[in-house]
Design a protein around this motif. Structure first.
Motif, PDB file in Angstrom:
ATOM      1  N   ARG A  27       3.385   3.748 -14.977  1.00 15.21           N
ATOM      2  CA  ARG A  27       2.779   2.596 -15.298  1.00 15.21           C
ATOM      3  C   ARG A  27       1.831   2.192 -14.368  1.00 15.21           C
ATOM      4  NH1 ARG A  27       4.201  -3.081 -15.243  1.00 15.21           N
ATOM      5  NH2 ARG A  27       3.316  -4.101 -17.165  1.00 15.21           N
ATOM      6  N   PRO A  28       0.599   1.858 -14.190  1.00  6.65           N
ATOM      7  CA  PRO A  28      -0.208   1.366 -13.403  1.00  6.65           C
ATOM      8  C   PRO A  28       0.206  -0.031 -12.484  1.00  6.65           C
ATOM      9  CG  PRO A  28      -1.746   1.886 -15.043  1.00  6.65           C
ATOM     10  CD  PRO A  28      -0.313   1.888 -15.701  1.00  6.65           C
ATOM     11  N   ALA A  29       0.250   0.208 -11.289  1.00  3.97           N
ATOM     12  CA  ALA A  29       0.521  -1.052 -10.562  1.00  3.97           C
ATOM     13  C   ALA A  29      -0.493  -2.343 -10.697  1.00  3.97           C
ATOM     14  CB  ALA A  29       0.321  -0.774  -9.121  1.00  3.97           C
ATOM     15  N   THR A  30      -1.508  -2.113 -11.289  1.00  8.04           N
ATOM     16  CA  THR A  30      -2.349  -3.172 -11.523  1.00  8.04           C
ATOM     17  C   THR A  30      -1.810  -4.101 -12.581  1.00  8.04           C
ATOM     18  OG1 THR A  30      -4.725  -3.789 -11.680  1.00  8.04           O
ATOM     19  CG2 THR A  30      -3.893  -2.067 -13.509  1.00  8.04           C
ATOM     20  N   PHE A  31      -0.958  -3.824 -13.342  1.00  8.16           N
ATOM     21  CA  PHE A  31      -0.256  -4.760 -14.327  1.00  8.16           C
ATOM     22  C   PHE A  31       0.481  -5.862 -13.720  1.00  8.16           C
ATOM     23  CE2 PHE A  31      -0.402  -0.899 -17.425  1.00  8.16           C
ATOM     24  CZ  PHE A  31      -1.607  -1.261 -18.061  1.00  8.16           C
ATOM     25  N   GLU A  32       1.081  -5.412 -12.549  1.00  8.93           N
ATOM     26  CA  GLU A  32       1.701  -6.382 -11.901  1.00  8.93           C
ATOM     27  C   GLU A  32       1.244  -7.050 -10.572  1.00  8.93           C
ATOM     28  OE1 GLU A  32       6.468  -7.230 -10.289  1.00  8.93           O
ATOM     29  OE2 GLU A  32       5.932  -5.141 -11.043  1.00  8.93           O
ATOM     30  N   ILE A  44     -15.127   1.592 -16.973  1.00  2.96           N
ATOM     31  CA  ILE A  44     -15.079   2.837 -16.284  1.00  2.96           C
ATOM     32  C   ILE A  44     -13.911   2.726 -15.095  1.00  2.96           C
ATOM     33  CG2 ILE A  44     -16.414   4.065 -14.227  1.00  2.96           C
ATOM     34  CD1 ILE A  44     -18.954   3.035 -15.888  1.00  2.96           C
ATOM     35  N   GLY A  45     -13.921   1.604 -14.355  1.00  4.61           N
ATOM     36  CA  GLY A  45     -12.852   1.497 -13.281  1.00  4.61           C
ATOM     37  C   GLY A  45     -11.081   1.974 -14.078  1.00  4.61           C
ATOM     38  N   TYR A  46     -10.922   1.105 -15.053  1.00  3.17           N
ATOM     39  CA  TYR A  46      -9.738   0.899 -15.606  1.00  3.17           C
ATOM     40  C   TYR A  46      -9.405   2.382 -16.453  1.00  3.17           C
ATOM     41  CZ  TYR A  46      -8.660  -3.452 -13.551  1.00  3.17           C
ATOM     42  OH  TYR A  46      -8.496  -4.781 -12.989  1.00  3.17           O
ATOM     43  N   GLY A  47     -10.622   2.840 -17.101  1.00  5.07           N
ATOM     44  CA  GLY A  47     -10.622   3.752 -17.960  1.00  5.07           C
ATOM     45  C   GLY A  47     -10.029   5.083 -17.504  1.00  5.07           C
ATOM     46  N   PHE A  48     -10.644   5.633 -16.261  1.00  5.93           N
ATOM     47  CA  PHE A  48     -10.441   6.723 -15.507  1.00  5.93           C
ATOM     48  C   PHE A  48      -9.102   6.744 -14.836  1.00  5.93           C
ATOM     49  CE2 PHE A  48     -14.908   7.574 -15.845  1.00  5.93           C
ATOM     50  CZ  PHE A  48     -14.920   8.914 -15.996  1.00  5.93           C
ATOM     51  N   TYR A  62       0.748  -1.280  -0.014  1.00  7.45           N
ATOM     52  CA  TYR A  62       0.026   0.262   0.116  1.00  7.45           C
ATOM     53  C   TYR A  62       0.857   1.399  -0.061  1.00  7.45           C
ATOM     54  CZ  TYR A  62      -3.989   3.097   0.630  1.00  7.45           C
ATOM     55  OH  TYR A  62      -4.771   4.232   0.605  1.00  7.45           O
ATOM     56  N   PRO A  63       1.933   1.342   0.609  1.00 14.68           N
ATOM     57  CA  PRO A  63       2.577   2.660   0.485  1.00 14.68           C
ATOM     58  C   PRO A  63       3.317   2.735  -0.836  1.00 14.68           C
ATOM     59  CG  PRO A  63       3.263   1.461   2.719  1.00 14.68           C
ATOM     60  CD  PRO A  63       2.300   0.639   1.957  1.00 14.68           C
ATOM     61  N   PHE A  64       3.783   1.741  -1.582  1.00 11.11           N
ATOM     62  CA  PHE A  64       4.081   1.749  -2.613  1.00 11.11           C
ATOM     63  C   PHE A  64       3.007   2.016  -3.568  1.00 11.11           C
ATOM     64  CE2 PHE A  64       3.926  -0.286  -6.940  1.00 11.11           C
ATOM     65  CZ  PHE A  64       4.926   0.273  -7.477  1.00 11.11           C
ATOM     66  N   TYR A  65       1.775   1.868  -3.583  1.00 10.72           N
ATOM     67  CA  TYR A  65       0.652   2.054  -4.426  1.00 10.72           C
ATOM     68  C   TYR A  65       0.222   3.819  -4.045  1.00 10.72           C
ATOM     69  CZ  TYR A  65      -4.144   2.606  -5.666  1.00 10.72           C
ATOM     70  OH  TYR A  65      -5.351   2.812  -6.626  1.00 10.72           O
ATOM     71  N   SER A 121      -4.059  -4.006  -6.012  1.00  9.28           N
ATOM     72  CA  SER A 121      -4.011  -2.607  -6.702  1.00  9.28           C
ATOM     73  C   SER A 121      -5.827  -2.410  -6.405  1.00  9.28           C
ATOM     74  CB  SER A 121      -3.552  -2.722  -8.187  1.00  9.28           C
ATOM     75  OG  SER A 121      -2.280  -2.402  -8.281  1.00  9.28           O
ATOM     76  N   LEU A 122      -6.435  -3.536  -6.843  1.00 13.87           N
ATOM     77  CA  LEU A 122      -7.864  -3.422  -6.615  1.00 13.87           C
ATOM     78  C   LEU A 122      -8.166  -2.900  -5.213  1.00 13.87           C
ATOM     79  CD1 LEU A 122     -10.685  -3.615  -8.069  1.00 13.87           C
ATOM     80  CD2 LEU A 122     -10.764  -6.096  -7.426  1.00 13.87           C
ATOM     81  N   LEU A 123      -7.672  -3.635  -4.452  1.00 14.22           N
ATOM     82  CA  LEU A 123      -7.874  -3.460  -2.969  1.00 14.22           C
ATOM     83  C   LEU A 123      -7.611  -1.993  -2.406  1.00 14.22           C
ATOM     84  CD1 LEU A 123      -9.084  -4.267  -0.073  1.00 14.22           C
ATOM     85  CD2 LEU A 123      -6.806  -5.408  -0.014  1.00 14.22           C
ATOM     86  N   ALA A 124      -6.336  -1.719  -3.135  1.00 12.72           N
ATOM     87  CA  ALA A 124      -5.727  -0.415  -2.617  1.00 12.72           C
ATOM     88  C   ALA A 124      -6.595   0.568  -3.297  1.00 12.72           C
ATOM     89  CB  ALA A 124      -4.271  -0.293  -3.245  1.00 12.72           C
ATOM     90  N   ASP A 125      -7.190   0.500  -4.446  1.00 12.39           N
ATOM     91  CA  ASP A 125      -8.398   1.671  -5.054  1.00 12.39           C
ATOM     92  C   ASP A 125      -9.139   1.966  -3.906  1.00 12.39           C
ATOM     93  OD1 ASP A 125      -6.864   1.727  -7.348  1.00 12.39           O
ATOM     94  OD2 ASP A 125      -8.142   0.562  -8.479  1.00 12.39           O
ATOM     95  N   TRP A 126      -9.891   0.722  -3.451  1.00 15.35           N
ATOM     96  CA  TRP A 126     -10.937   0.960  -2.773  1.00 15.35           C
ATOM     97  C   TRP A 126     -10.568   1.493  -1.055  1.00 15.35           C
ATOM     98  CZ3 TRP A 126     -15.139   1.989  -4.669  1.00 15.35           C
ATOM     99  CH2 TRP A 126     -15.360   1.382  -6.057  1.00 15.35           C
ATOM    100  N   VAL A 127      -9.274   1.090  -0.648  1.00 20.81           N
ATOM    101  CA  VAL A 127      -8.863   1.749   0.520  1.00 20.81           C
ATOM    102  C   VAL A 127      -8.554   3.240   0.277  1.00 20.81           C
ATOM    103  CG1 VAL A 127      -6.940   1.783   1.932  1.00 20.81           C
ATOM    104  CG2 VAL A 127      -7.873  -0.442   1.229  1.00 20.81           C
ATOM    105  N   MET A 128      -7.962   3.621  -0.987  1.00 19.59           N
ATOM    106  CA  MET A 128      -7.762   5.199  -1.097  1.00 19.59           C
ATOM    107  C   MET A 128      -9.191   5.824  -1.297  1.00 19.59           C
ATOM    108  SD  MET A 128      -5.165   6.620  -4.031  1.00 19.59           S
ATOM    109  CE  MET A 128      -6.222   6.526  -5.497  1.00 19.59           C
ATOM    110  N   PHE A 129     -10.125   5.252  -1.987  1.00 16.10           N
ATOM    111  CA  PHE A 129     -11.364   5.765  -2.106  1.00 16.10           C
ATOM    112  C   PHE A 129     -12.100   6.097  -0.770  1.00 16.10           C
ATOM    113  CE2 PHE A 129     -16.007   5.508  -2.874  1.00 16.10           C
ATOM    114  CZ  PHE A 129     -16.075   6.546  -3.820  1.00 16.10           C
ATOM    115  N   ALA A 130     -11.741   4.848   0.195  1.00 20.33           N
ATOM    116  CA  ALA A 130     -12.731   5.226   1.564  1.00 20.33           C
ATOM    117  C   ALA A 130     -11.940   6.152   2.363  1.00 20.33           C
ATOM    118  CB  ALA A 130     -12.567   3.731   2.118  1.00 20.33           C
ATOM    119  N   GLN A 131     -10.444   6.258   2.315  1.00 19.48           N
ATOM    120  CA  GLN A 131      -9.677   7.198   2.931  1.00 19.48           C
ATOM    121  C   GLN A 131     -10.130   8.765   2.539  1.00 19.48           C
ATOM    122  OE1 GLN A 131      -5.621   5.795   2.456  1.00 19.48           O
ATOM    123  NE2 GLN A 131      -5.824   4.811   4.263  1.00 19.48           N
TER     124      GLN A 131
END
Length: 107
Positions: free
Chosen positions: A74-79, A58-62, A13-16, A84-94
């Motif tokens: 380069r988006p972390a989701t590639f690796e 929608i999710g990946y596009g934006f 998550y800190p890397f994200y 990355s999916l979980l981190a997106d929602w953690v960041m959104f919640a924060q």
């Protein structure tokens, strides 16, 4: 086969977050996540299940516009797709917690 650098979400998550320094990139993630929630609710209401095919667009596009155009990385989701999916929602919640902080009204 090379071993991945991040073996758990806590270390990932800190890397994200470091990959989301640009405010426009973060805003695009927030918009995409918000639209995903809205689309899921809309789909449940109108039962037009085909709309669920739009979720990754929608999710990946934006997010990807944010990374390639504004963040210029380069988006972390590639690796790390699941982290990355979980981190997106953690960041959104924060973000939501900071915007909609519950507490006593100021006097």
């Amino acid at each position: 086969m090379s071993e991945k650098k991040y073996q758990d979400f806590k270390s990932f998550y800190p890397f994200y977050l470091s990959q989301h320094q640009d405010a426009t990139c973060r805003r695009l993630h927030y918009v995409g996540s918000g639209l995903i929630i809205a689309l899921i609710v809309l789909t449940l209401i109108n039962q037009q299940w085909w709309q669920l095919w739009l979720l990754p667009v929608i999710g990946y596009g934006f997010a990807w516009v944010g990374h390639f155009v504004f963040e210029k990385n380069r988006p972390a989701t590639f690796e790390y797709p699941l982290y990355s999916l979980l981190a997106d929602w953690v960041m959104f919640a924060q973000m939501l917690k900071k915007q909609f902080k519950l507490g006593k009204p100021s006097s």
